[in-house]
Design a protein around this motif. Structure first.
Motif: not given
Length: 491
Positions: A337-340, A357-362
């Motif tokens: 999931l992190d790679d995707t 936002d995606l960077a924070r979720l990762r």
């Protein structure tokens, strides 16, 4: 830890201990191989006695590892493709670890013996790339998928630009110092100062800057290069005894909930951006509700992977309650999931705000996979710190006396060291591995050019040859060793 060691089969325990010793040997060699870059200028300018300089450098290298975090560590780990990282087993882990470490240690020792300031970072990165490419050839994976090339490109840019920046910035600082105080004694060499006033030490303020910048270089070197050792040990532990280290077993309920919530929010994020990501992620089109028996990272399986991760973490308050096989599966889901998400964040049509936002979720998603036990940090810190106190003379002589045609002045030493401390410190902020060796050596060269002292072509040629050869030689060595080890441990 003790109970884990007691539960291993004898051959696996011996393999694990030998692999850990290899990593610590690499960090020990890294310590005395790269020490010169922190102490060469203070020793040459006589700002500190050699014994005091080397001891202080060792202490600050130790502190740098202790306080540096794990950002650079996992930048190194993620050079390997996610498919290789999720397909962990003891045989493959042993082959991978021993191959890349043997190649890195061999090249480091060779260049140290010849007194050439070669880069431990280049050596390690080349070894990891060699293992990844060899694994791709052996397992019939496309070479484009054998290495995380995007991460490799990011690191390559960092490794290429940092010496150039060191050369230019150090030279510029020297020009400013000469313009500001053209008649200052800081522009004298130690020999000239001794001849003029009979003092072997630099002027007070020059000496303070030299000492403090040397300690600063030692600290940032520890936090950057030490993290590489941490990343290597985590590769060893995950590759050889995955059930104990694929997840941080000390994670609290809050941290586990943080990972589970990140998966929920990630699903919401993709649905919110359905218009732009629907085709790339096949949103709402995944066949079936279960993952295939042969698990692989596929963006089209994103929704199913998120659901599998959520199911796996339902009611979990401690990772220790999970079966070893389940821990490995949970890590696989998180890494994929992190790679995707990383690939999605690079899509040009995704708005900048959404990328943030995606960077924070990762970061939330990987909280329990990107970690290092405290004993790992201490072990690496001790190996690097002790290594720093040994074997420094060969490269010190090269950096202090053989780069320029004239002796190094106090202002040149200050300019090169301040530049190195700033450059490596910035790299740490952005979790990028850089070469302390090349940054400081190029800084010294930049001050020689700015001072119109000229460069010694023989030394510069040796450094450039090592700079050019380190990556391909270490790649070839590691690839060849992995091929042989694969036949012994796996085939």
């Amino acid at each position: 830890m003790i109970s884990m060691l007691g539960s291993l089969e004898p051959w696996l325990l011996i393999s694990l201990l030998v692999a850990l010793l290899f990593v610590l040997a690499f960090e020990f060699i890294n310590g005395f191989h790269d020490t010169a870059n922190a102490v060469a200028t203070v020793i040459y300018t006589r700002a500190m006695p050699p014994s005091v300089a080397v001891f202080s450098s060792g202490v600050f290298n130790f502190l740098g590892v202790l306080l540096g975090g794990v950002g650079v560590a996992y930048a190194i780990v993620h050079l390997l493709p996610v498919e290789l990282l999720i397909d962990v087993d003891s045989g493959r882990g042993l082959a991978m670890v021993f191959s890349l470490l043997t190649a890195a240690i061999a090249w480091n020792l060779g260049t140290w013996f010849l007194g050439i300031p070669a880069s431990s970072s280049h050596t390690l990165i080349g070894s990891i790339l060699g293992v990844g490419m060899a694994n791709a050839l052996i397992t019939d994976i496309e070479l484009s998928q054998g290495v995380n090339w995007q991460k490799a490109i990011d690191i390559a840019i960092s490794l290429v630009l940092s010496p150039l920046a060191g050369f230019l910035v150090a030279g510029l600082i020297l020009v400013v110092l000469k313009w500001w105080k053209p008649r200052s004694t800081m522009h004298k060499t130690p020999e000239k100062r001794m001849e003029d006033v009979g003092k072997k030490h630099p002027p007070f303020w020059s000496r303070m800057v030299l000492v403090l910048s040397a300690l600063g270089v030692s600290f940032v070197h520890g936090s950057n290069d030490g993290q590489k050792g941490i990343g290597l040990i985590m590769l060893v532990l995950i590759g050889i005894v995955p059930s104990y280290f694929v997840l941080d077993l000390s994670s609290s309920k809050y941290e586990i909930d943080r990972t589970r919530d990140a998966a929920v929010y990630l699903s919401d994020f993709y649905q919110r951006n359905n218009a732009t990501l629907s085709t790339y992620l096949a949103l709402g089109k995944a066949n079936g509700s279960e993952l295939p028996a042969k698990f692989r990272c596929d963006p089209h399986q994103t929704e199913i992977t998120i659901a599998a991760l959520q199911r796996g973490l339902v009611g979990v308050t401690s990772y220790t309650t999970l079966a070893p096989r389940t821990r490995v599966d949970i890590r696989r889901y998180i890494l994929c999931l992190d790679d995707t998400a990383r690939k999605v964040s690079r899509l040009a049509y995704l708005p900048a705000e959404e990328k943030r936002d995606l960077a924070r979720l990762r970061k939330d998603l990987t909280a329990s996979t990107e970690y290092a036990p405290f004993w790992v940090v201490i072990a690496v810190a001790l190996a690097l710190g002790i290594g720093t106190m040994i074997g420094w003379k060969r490269v010190v002589k090269t950096v202090g006396e053989k780069i320029g045609k004239q002796g190094m002045t106090y202002s040149q030493g200050m300019s090169a060291q301040v530049t190195a401390a700033m450059a490596i410190g910035m790299a740490n902020v952005f979790s990028l591995p850089v070469s302390t060796t090349h940054v400081l050596s190029s800084g010294v060269a930049g001050t020689m050019v700015a001072n119109r002292s000229g460069l010694q072509s023989k030394t510069i040629s040796s450094i450039l040859i090592a700079w050019v050869l380190t990556l391909p030689v270490s790649m070839a060595l590691a690839a060849g060793l992995y091929w042989m080890a694969h036949r012994v441990f796996i085939a």
